[in-house]
Design an enzyme around this catalytic site. Structure first.
Site, PDB file in Angstrom:
ATOM      1  CE1 TYR A   1      73.819 -53.942   5.384  1.00 43.59           C
ATOM      2  CE2 TYR A   1      72.369 -53.743   7.235  1.00 43.59           C
ATOM      3  CZ  TYR A   1      72.709 -54.411   6.281  1.00 43.59           C
ATOM      4  OH  TYR A   1      71.747 -55.257   5.672  1.00 43.59           O
TER       5      TYR A   1
ATOM      6  CG  PHE B   1      77.546 -55.970  -1.272  1.00 38.49           C
ATOM      7  CD1 PHE B   1      77.260 -56.311   0.142  1.00 38.49           C
ATOM      8  CD2 PHE B   1      78.952 -55.587  -1.305  1.00 38.49           C
ATOM      9  CE1 PHE B   1      77.646 -56.493   1.223  1.00 38.49           C
ATOM     10  CE2 PHE B   1      79.706 -55.541  -0.104  1.00 38.49           C
ATOM     11  CZ  PHE B   1      79.322 -56.025   1.459  1.00 38.49           C
ATOM     12  CG  ASP B   2      72.481 -55.500   2.306  1.00 39.34           C
ATOM     13  OD1 ASP B   2      71.559 -55.110   1.921  1.00 39.34           O
ATOM     14  OD2 ASP B   2      72.447 -56.362   3.320  1.00 39.34           O
TER      15      ASP B   2
ATOM     16  CB  ILE C   1      80.571 -61.932   8.542  1.00 45.57           C
ATOM     17  CG1 ILE C   1      80.418 -60.525   8.579  1.00 45.57           C
ATOM     18  CG2 ILE C   1      79.600 -62.631   7.421  1.00 45.57           C
ATOM     19  CD1 ILE C   1      80.703 -59.983   7.267  1.00 45.57           C
TER      20      ILE C   1
ATOM     21  CE1 TYR D   1      78.345 -63.340   4.265  1.00 41.97           C
ATOM     22  CE2 TYR D   1      79.186 -61.478   3.364  1.00 41.97           C
ATOM     23  CZ  TYR D   1      78.285 -61.954   3.907  1.00 41.97           C
ATOM     24  OH  TYR D   1      77.421 -61.324   4.467  1.00 41.97           O
TER      25      TYR D   1
ATOM     26  CG  PHE E   1      80.092 -53.762   5.992  1.00 45.11           C
ATOM     27  CD1 PHE E   1      79.123 -54.221   5.589  1.00 45.11           C
ATOM     28  CD2 PHE E   1      81.391 -54.897   5.725  1.00 45.11           C
ATOM     29  CE1 PHE E   1      78.630 -55.352   5.086  1.00 45.11           C
ATOM     30  CE2 PHE E   1      80.823 -56.176   5.045  1.00 45.11           C
ATOM     31  CZ  PHE E   1      79.588 -55.990   4.702  1.00 45.11           C
TER      32      PHE E   1
END
Length: 290
Positions: free
Chosen positions: A211, A221-222, A239, A265, A281
């Site tokens: 991902y 961010f990731d 989530i 979040y 994502f």
């Protein structure tokens, strides 16, 4: 050694009681027990000044008052009535200087004009400790407190991060109209980048995925791709937006998913992700592990 400790304790108490005012008692190291007594007393102060300042909130300006209290405590010995009183004073000061201040920061952030009601806090605390006159059980109180904290905190954060929420809602409304974008029942939007033909994971399935996550501004961010290591997770232990998407993805699929803030979040945020942020994502469902 135990016998010496008892004797030393008696010697310390006697020295303190024989002193006048808050001045330092004059040590007289005439024998081994006297020397041990003095050394033990001094050794016990290692780190105490810092502890009293930073953990107990004691202002060193009032060191004489602190010593006065120590002497009083030694004088009272194991008087259970006075011990209960001193414990109450200590807990009360911790409530005032630590708990209430911490709650206010958690609930209201930097807004110092707002505070919890100390009167109602104490009403609840006393009824809970004495087990008399409570308006709810301790278990109920824990649940109510958690719900109310979340509600109040969300309102506070929304004042600061409200634009994030509005931006996400606007983005999703426009994105839903784009070619190839579909919306799942729970509100997650997705676009198929690669069609898989494997089975669908169940809510409790453990899956392996690659991902990449990014903000609406495009900041990554990731990314498991950057780490060159897929992630294994259970669909219902992430989530909500991920869980909803994964259970609709056939194995072998790669989707771009668009998650509303309340399914990501929410008001909490996470690391570089600001509160109330909708997220994007790219998710590749490699396999169902079990």
């Amino acid at each position: 050694m135990k016998k010496l400790t008892v004797v030393a304790s008696v010697a310390i108490a006697a020295a303190v009681m024989s002193s006048c005012g808050n001045s330092t008692p004059k040590a007289n190291l005439k024998n081994e027990v006297d020397t041990l007594s003095y050394a033990m007393g001094l050794a016990q102060t290692q780190g105490m000044r810092e502890y009293m300042m930073y953990r107990m909130g004691v202002d060193t300006t009032y060191v004489d008052e602190f010593i006065k209290g120590v002497k009083q405590g030694v004088s009272d010995g194991d008087d259970k009535k006075k011990a209960a009183y001193y414990a109450g004073v200590q807990i009360g000061q911790q409530i005032s200087t630590q708990m209430v201040e911490g709650l206010n920061r958690e609930l209201f952030g930097d807004d110092t004009t707002q505070t919890i009601s100390l009167k109602n806090f104490m009403a609840g605390f006393i009824s809970g400790y004495t087990r008399k006159g409570g308006l709810m059980t301790v278990e109920q109180a824990s649940q109510v407190a958690q719900l109310k904290m979340e509600s109040i905190r969300s309102r506070t954060l929304e004042k600061v991060y409200g634009p994030n929420k509005e931006k996400g809602e606007k983005f999703l409304a426009e994105n839903a109209k784009k070619p190839g974008v579909k919306t799942l029942e729970g509100g997650v939007q997705y676009k198929v980048l690669k069609e898989g033909k494997g089975e669908l994971p169940a809510d409790t399935s453990m899956v392996k995925v690659h991902y990449e996550g990014r903000t609406l501004e495009g900041k990554v961010f990731d990314s498991s791709y950057k780490r060159n290591r897929p992630l294994e997770l259970r669909c219902n232990q992430t989530i909500k937006g991920w869980g909803e998407a994964l259970t609709h993805m056939p194995v072998g699929s790669t989707w771009e998913i668009y998650i509303p803030q309340e399914l990501a979040y929410g008001s909490h945020g996470q690391g570089d992700i600001k509160p109330f942020s909708a997220l994007i994502f790219k998710v590749e469902l490699i396999s169902i592990v079990k």
